[in-house]
Design a protein around this motif. Sequence first.
Motif, PDB file in Angstrom:
ATOM      1  N   ASN A   1      59.681  11.200  48.602  1.00 28.71           N
ATOM      2  CA  ASN A   1      59.610   9.981  49.398  1.00 28.71           C
ATOM      3  C   ASN A   1      58.844   8.956  48.583  1.00 28.71           C
ATOM      4  O   ASN A   1      57.813   9.286  47.980  1.00 28.71           O
ATOM      5  N   TYR A   2      59.346   7.721  48.552  1.00 28.85           N
ATOM      6  CA  TYR A   2      58.709   6.676  47.751  1.00 28.85           C
ATOM      7  C   TYR A   2      58.408   5.452  48.600  1.00 28.85           C
ATOM      8  O   TYR A   2      59.162   5.112  49.518  1.00 28.85           O
ATOM      9  N   ALA A   3      57.343   4.767  48.227  1.00 29.66           N
ATOM     10  CA  ALA A   3      57.095   3.454  48.792  1.00 29.66           C
ATOM     11  C   ALA A   3      58.175   2.523  48.271  1.00 29.66           C
ATOM     12  O   ALA A   3      58.655   2.662  47.135  1.00 29.66           O
ATOM     13  N   GLU A   4      58.556   1.576  49.098  1.00 28.16           N
ATOM     14  CA  GLU A   4      59.613   0.648  48.710  1.00 28.16           C
ATOM     15  C   GLU A   4      59.257  -0.103  47.432  1.00 28.16           C
ATOM     16  O   GLU A   4      60.113  -0.387  46.603  1.00 28.16           O
ATOM     17  N   SER A   5      57.983  -0.386  47.254  1.00 33.40           N
ATOM     18  CA  SER A   5      57.542  -1.187  46.106  1.00 33.40           C
ATOM     19  C   SER A   5      57.704  -0.469  44.766  1.00 33.40           C
ATOM     20  O   SER A   5      57.703  -1.121  43.722  1.00 33.40           O
ATOM     21  N   VAL A   6      57.838   0.862  44.783  1.00 34.81           N
ATOM     22  CA  VAL A   6      57.947   1.596  43.520  1.00 34.81           C
ATOM     23  C   VAL A   6      59.272   2.340  43.383  1.00 34.81           C
ATOM     24  O   VAL A   6      59.563   2.894  42.317  1.00 34.81           O
ATOM     25  N   ARG A   7      60.081   2.331  44.426  1.00 35.87           N
ATOM     26  CA  ARG A   7      61.341   3.075  44.367  1.00 35.87           C
ATOM     27  C   ARG A   7      62.217   2.550  43.248  1.00 35.87           C
ATOM     28  O   ARG A   7      62.401   1.341  43.094  1.00 35.87           O
TER      29      ARG A   7
END
Length: 120
Positions: A57-63
Amino acid sequence: VQLQASGGGLVQAGGSLRLSCAASGSIFRVNAMGWYRQAPGKERELVATITAGGRTNYAESVRGRFLISRDNAKNAIYLQMIGPIPDDTAVYYCNAKIVTTWGSGENIYWGQGTQVTVSS
């Protein structure tokens, strides 16, 4: 139980950097692990998590820019930062949910943090 993070430092924007974190001590099972970060004046935020089975699972800012991976044999996780930007500058902390004895619940452990500075 201890979490030891390493690999931080100074990197130029557009470069790459790899963070590592390993859990050690009296461990029965390591469940989910993850990376969080805290920039100056901001709250700690989730970067990425990975389950024991490898679900991420990733934060949107680093995906699409960061990649989290895991080595269960070593109780370790890694964060490959690809093309970091100055906004990624922060102290990065690793986190793990660990069961220390059979039949007990999991507890949350934190590493000591490693500084990542991205220069423009």
